[in-house]
Design an enzyme around this catalytic site. Structure first.
Site, PDB file in Angstrom:
ATOM      1  N   LYS A 176     -10.082   0.171  -2.606  1.00 52.20           N
ATOM      2  CA  LYS A 176     -10.048  -0.062  -1.165  1.00 52.20           C
ATOM      3  C   LYS A 176     -10.451   1.212  -0.450  1.00 52.20           C
ATOM      4  O   LYS A 176      -9.874   2.277  -0.694  1.00 52.20           O
ATOM      5  CB  LYS A 176      -8.642  -0.495  -0.731  1.00 52.20           C
ATOM      6  CG  LYS A 176      -8.493  -0.679   0.789  1.00 52.20           C
ATOM      7  CD  LYS A 176      -7.144  -1.269   1.157  1.00 52.20           C
ATOM      8  CE  LYS A 176      -6.903  -1.232   2.673  1.00 52.20           C
ATOM      9  NZ  LYS A 176      -5.564  -1.746   3.034  1.00 52.20           N
ATOM     10  N   ASP A 214       0.862  -1.182   0.000  1.00 52.96           N
ATOM     11  CA  ASP A 214       0.000   0.000   0.000  1.00 52.96           C
ATOM     12  C   ASP A 214       0.897   1.231   0.000  1.00 52.96           C
ATOM     13  O   ASP A 214       1.506   1.565   1.021  1.00 52.96           O
ATOM     14  CB  ASP A 214      -0.904   0.020   1.240  1.00 52.96           C
ATOM     15  CG  ASP A 214      -2.000  -1.059   1.188  1.00 52.96           C
ATOM     16  OD1 ASP A 214      -1.835  -2.050   0.423  1.00 52.96           O
ATOM     17  OD2 ASP A 214      -3.002  -0.911   1.906  1.00 52.96           O
ATOM     18  N   LYS A 248      -6.795   3.254  -3.500  1.00 52.08           N
ATOM     19  CA  LYS A 248      -7.239   3.237  -2.103  1.00 52.08           C
ATOM     20  C   LYS A 248      -7.460   4.667  -1.653  1.00 52.08           C
ATOM     21  O   LYS A 248      -6.723   5.575  -2.037  1.00 52.08           O
ATOM     22  CB  LYS A 248      -6.149   2.545  -1.274  1.00 52.08           C
ATOM     23  CG  LYS A 248      -6.359   2.557   0.228  1.00 52.08           C
ATOM     24  CD  LYS A 248      -5.253   1.751   0.933  1.00 52.08           C
ATOM     25  CE  LYS A 248      -5.264   1.982   2.430  1.00 52.08           C
ATOM     26  NZ  LYS A 248      -4.150   1.269   3.112  1.00 52.08           N
TER      27      LYS A 248
END
Lengths: 284, 322, 488
Positions: free
Chosen positions: B258, B159, B222
């Site tokens: 996400k 991430d 995300k």
């Protein structure tokens, strides 16, 4: 010494900024209130009205799109021209209405003041009749008065100048184009003002003035589908019939009123405006 | 899983825009339609009125569990805490084996190795936040080293954070290049690109950043680090889901979404599922394409689930804290 | 093997189970009388008619069929209340009655929503989130005007008109009642309200609410029945003002019938709203706006955006997205909280929609209909989009009043305006663009009473609503809405 023979003028219609004899070629005599001959005027026909409505429709958008300031200036210019021809107008009013010279003069003065009043309205109407609406949501929402479009006016039969001014200037001030039918028996003060309008800065077609028989012209104007609204002030005995035929195209109808042509109410101004409400989202 | 498996019509791969200059990138992003904030917010408000009851709710709760990246990103994290979290990730409710495992655990890079060990033999992936998380303020070399170490330690997913400063000042090429470089450093690990939408502020920026990240090779986009005041919001998720839907349509490549930060209740999470369902479509409703980055959410979902089974409200203490 | 193979959730199967609101919340009575002089009473003829649930075709309740003598009685009650109570009461007292009504509507909102959905067929989400809250909001808004009329911009001593006859349609039964009653009462008029024949129930629940609020008898009277009741009201010499919402056809008849009287008249009639879409529009919100513009309330909306004018450069993409979006609409049980599109209000309306949709196909337009499964009983029509429509097609000119969108294209802003204005109607239009200057340019040129920019079908008690040209005249809502009920 022999008397000089008058040069008699035949008063013409004003359609699309031009002086026209009636398409029908007809004219009729107008007499003094006392009964003597006063003038020959063109007797407008249904086809003249058709031409007038077409001219009005063509002219309306540009008249509305002119700035409100500009419309005010143009109408004020009309008042200036009328002021310069006060005496002539008064003579016509006296002849038409059978009133004495001082009464005619003061009627003309009130009429001219009324033009000035409406000239001043052009750029106030939006603020007085419009505004922002505090809707419960993230929207900018405002309402503006916009013209109904082409307005037919059956001008009052009695009040040859003041009545004509009030019924015609109100829709003009709010951005409409007008097709006016003058008082049948007392048309010349209106036709004089129409003459002035041609040489003022009023764009061709914005004000069209037709003299003739109300009973013949009224139904044509009331039923014309491209006329958005009609003022029945001078409709007389045909009033309710005309109101009914105006229903076919859902016209805005202003019914005949008590005949006060100098009231301070906005009632006449409101008769031929539509409220247009615009919503716009507010977001980043 | 191939893209064909999830039902997206594959178009000619040559339609995938190959970005070869900042000018071109700028043109692509400028060609995206704007987002009307009022309309986007009204849309999610309307979707929030969907009533998810009974068996739909039960399915939704299990789906949510399977989509969770169980996360701990505190300075005070310890191997012990990570170990407890991993146990919970494998088997969220030890008394009920029908509860699925979560999708992944999400930790700082130095804790990857331990997490990996605890999760051996399970399907739970290990995700590491890298690239100078959460601010992204470090040189590219440092960021890449951060990534390489996490990957070397066994991270299945990375991430990363984008450089919001560069994005907001218009240095789009720099943001793009960084993602490309990180993607290369990831090797076979999946790359989730954190846009930090709370700092991008406008939905237009969210849409452009989403496309930028996808064009640069993101496997997931995300919302947030969870470290700034504004984290995931339903309208932001809506805009990102529209982006992945449109990107898949025009390129054939499916990118996941996400949402992270601030999602604490099952009710909120169900609302996100509804947005996914009615925006990108049911094909995105799987852990491979939609995730929740969360920690306390799991317990609320488990409580709701147990309540459905028992028919009565249950105590929070029914479930372990980690 | 990993333990979680036990528990792979079913993928792609996230459906929504039925979530129906209970119909018993409506607490419907078996039969309803006329509401005259503060009480329910039988019709003079003792005749009753059934009002149906359009979603099932089953009868909901029986309602009194009024005749001319009942209208007479209602007008007399209204006149008496006007003369003796309402016109002499202070504005601040009138205001408190309206506030009371607003509050009770809020308190009985859930019941009213279910009644509305049962009788009309609209989705409960809409009656719950839009119709009923807006009805309460209208009473709340106009309540505040009752003691401030001299500040409304119509002179220092505005007077009420007298007895108002109000005829409302079936598409927003309670909301239209609120739009009519709230400003009329605030301005000091008394009312005789005639609900639509197919949707009388919420107005009759409102009558109960007026009793609960202890509104003086006769201030509001409600007469139910068919078109003959409306005609009797229009013709009644004791009525000072007619307010009508409905079709242009009937509006025209009413305008004719009142021409020989001094009755005040406002008309809110049909429409063929254009939703204009430029290629720089915020596309996702625009798609939602188009969908909402035509499928809200099954398209039974006078201001529906039933003509989509889309810039040619994005026409294909917009159509593709619309067709996809239409497939997502949930059509079915109006009481289900997840239903997006409900039932068509009546068999007659359904026949009209079929006729025009068939004409669209016959004239060569391309038809895309949702593949949703329609319920067997009741009145239903699948959401439908027609592409390749030209301005001369019937589906581009006539009001369908159903879930049918006609898609036309344009190339320039001027052409968009010309096409939008190519109608005798002029109620509402939408404009979608991110370019503010062009949006305002277009808005200035559209002949429509309401223009929504980057949104559609928004209503608010403070915002004037009404049409130009054959969409009628007069405004409802806002300060402007008072003018219809004041003699100014």
């Amino acid at each position: 010494m022999s008397e000089r023979l008058d040069v008699r003028k035949t008063y013409k219609l004003v359609i699309n900024g031009a002086f026209v004899r009636s398409e029908s070629g007809r004219s009729y005599e107008v007499r003094h209130a006392a009964g003597d001959f006063w003038a020959n005027v063109a007797q407008g026909s249904r086809k003249d009205l058709r031409d007038a409505v077409r001219a009005a429709r063509a002219a309306q958008a540009a008249w509305w799109k002119a700035t409100a300031y500009n419309r005010g200036q143009v109408l004020f210019r009309l008042a200036e021209m009328a002021e310069a021809r006060r005496d002539e107008l008064a003579a016509h009013v006296a002849a038409a209405e059978g009133v004495d010279a001082p009464s005619a003069a003061s009627s003309v003065a009130r009429g001219i003041d009324r033009i000035v009043w409406y000239a001043g309205w052009t750029d106030k109407v939006a603020q007085v009749l419009g505004g922002a609406n505090p809707v419960a949501g993230p929207f900018f929402n405002f309402s503006l008065p916009v013209p109904s479009g082409v307005i037919g006016v059956l001008a009052p039969q009695d009040s040859s100048f003041e009545g004509f001014v009030d019924t015609v200037l109100a829709p003009l001030a709010t951005g409409n184009a007008v097709v006016a039918v003058t008082s049948e028996r007392r048309p010349t003060p209106a036709l004089l003002l129409a003459e002035m309008s041609v040489t003022s800065d009023l764009p061709a077609g914005v004000l069209n003035v037709v003299s003739g028989l109300t009973g013949e012209l009224g139904p044509t104007l009331a039923s014309h589908e491209d006329v958005d609204g009609i003022d029945l002030e001078g409709a007389g005995e045909h009033h309710d019939e005309l109101a009914a035929s105006a229903a076919d195209s859902i016209k805005r109808v202003r019914r005949a009123s008590a005949g006060d042509y100098a009231e301070s109410s906005t009632s006449r101004l409101r008769s031929f405006v539509e409220t247009s409400t615009v919503w716009h989202t507010i977001g980043r | 899983m191939s893209e064909a498996d999830i039902g997206v019509r594959l178009t000619d791969p040559s339609r995938l825009p190959t970005i070869s200059s900042e000018t071109q990138l700028r043109a692509v992003l400028a060609s995206l339609a704007g987002v009307d904030a009022v309309g986007a917010e009204a849309r999610v408000a309307k979707l929030a009125t969907r009533s998810i009851k009974t068996s739909s709710k039960r399915r939704a709760l299990d789906l949510i569990v399977s989509m969770i990246d169980l996360t701990t990103l505190e300075g005070a994290d310890t191997p012990g805490r990570v170990s407890a979290m991993c146990a919970k990730a494998r088997r969220p409710d030890p008394r009920d084996l029908s509860v699925p495992s979560v999708a992944a655990v999400c930790v700082y890079p130095d804790l990857v190795e331990g997490a990996k060990r605890h999760l051996e033999g399970s399907s739970v992936a290990v995700a590491a936040v890298a690239t100078a998380f959460p601010s992204g303020r470090a040189s590219l070399a440092v960021k890449l080293l951060d990534v390489s170490e996490a990957v070397a330690a066994g991270a299945d997913e990375i991430d990363m954070v984008i450089d919001r400063g560069a994005f907001l000042s218009g240095r789009l090429g720099q943001v793009f290049d960084e993602i490309v470089a990180v993607k290369a450093a990831c090797g076979s690990a999946h790359l989730k690109v954190i846009l930090e939408t709370g700092e991008l502020v406008t939905y237009d920026n969210v849409r452009r950043a989403s496309w930028l990240a996808m064009l640069a090779g993101a496997d997931f986009i995300k919302t947030s680090t969870g470290k700034v005041p504004v984290a995931a919001t339903p309208p932001v998720a809506l805009v990102m889901l529209e982006a992945v839907r449109d990107f898949a349509e025009s390129t054939g490549r499916v990118v996941g979404v996400k949402v992270a930060g601030g999602i604490r209740s099952a009710k909120d999470a169900i609302r996100y599922l509804v947005i996914v369902n009615e925006t990108a479509g049911a094909t995105w409703l799987r852990p491979e394409t939609f995730r929740f980055g969360a920690s306390s959410l799991l317990n609320d979902v488990l409580m709701q689930r147990l309540k459905q089974t028992r028919g009565a409200y249950v105590r929070p203490e029914e479930f372990s804290g980690d | 093997m990993a333990e979680n193979e036990l528990a792979t959730p079913p993928l792609g199967t996230f459906g929504y189970d039925p979530a129906p609101e209970s119909s018993t919340i409506a607490r419907l009575r078996e039969s309803y009388g006329l509401f005259i002089g503060g009480d329910f009473s039988d019709a003079a003829s003792h005749e009753q008619f059934a009002t149906l649930n359009p979603a099932t075709g089953a009868p909901l309740a029986s309602v009194a069929q009024a005749n001319a003598s009942d209208v007479d009685r209602a007008v007399a009650a209204a006149r008496h209340a006007y003369d003796t109570v309402w016109s002499t009461m202070s504005g601040s007292e009138r205001a408190k009655y309206l506030f009371r009504i607003a509050r009770i509507i809020q308190e009985r909102a859930r019941e009213l929503a279910v009644v509305e959905t049962l009788d009309n067929g609209k989705p409960i989400r809409e009656s719950r989130d839009i119709d009923i809250p807006l009805a309460a909001a209208h009473f709340f808004y106009y309540a505040g005007w009752a003691d401030k009329l001299e500040h409304a911009g119509y002179g220092s001593s505005p007077r009420p008109v007298g007895v108002a006859g109000q005829i409302i349609p079936w598409n927003f039964p309670l909301l239209m009642a609120a739009w009519k009653l709230a400003p009329a009462l605030a301005a000091g008029n008394t009312c005789v309200l005639k609900p639509a024949e197919t949707t009388p129930l919420s107005a009759l629940v409102l009558a109960e609410i007026l009793q609960q609020a202890e509104l003086p008898p006769g201030v509001v009277n409600i007469v139910t029945g068919d078109g003959a009741v409306g005609a009797a009201l229009v013709d009644h010499p004791g009525v000072d003002k007619i307010a009508f919402t409905g079709s242009t056809e009937v509006g025209r008849l009413i305008q004719r019938r009142v021409a020989s009287s001094a009755k005040h008249l406002t008309l809110e009639l049909g429409g063929k709203g254009a939703n204009i879409v430029f290629d720089d529009a915020p596309i996702d919100e625009m798609i939602e706006g188009i969908i909402d513009g035509i499928f809200f309330n099954q398209g039974h909306v006078c201001c529906a955006g039933s003509r989509l004018l889309v810039q040619e450069t994005i026409a294909d993409e917009v159509l593709r997205r619309l067709v996809r979006r239409v497939e997502q609409l949930r059509v079915g049980d109006p009481l289900d909280k997840n239903t997006d599109v409900g039932a068509i209000n009546s068999a007659a309306q359904l026949a009209r929609i079929h006729e025009l949709a068939n004409a669209g196909e016959a004239e060569g337009a391309t038809r895309y209909a949702s593949s949703c499964v329609l319920p067997e009983n009741g009145f239903w029509f699948a959401p439908t989009i027609f592409a390749n429509v030209s301005s001369s097609h019937r589906i581009a000119r006539e009001e369908i009043f159903g879930p049918v969108l006609s898609v036309l294209t344009f190339r320039t802003p001027d052409e968009a305006v010309a096409k939008a204005n190519d109608t005798n109607y002029g109620l509402a239009c939408g404009v979608w663009s991110e370019k503010g200057s062009r949006t305002l340019w277009v808005a200035e040129r559209l002949r429509a009473g309401v223009i929504w920019a980057n949104t559609y079908n928004r209503f608010d008690p403070t915002s004037p609503f009404g049409g130009v040209r054959e969409s009628g005249f007069g405004r409802e809502g806002g300060r402007h809405g008072l003018e219809a009920y004041l003699d100014v």
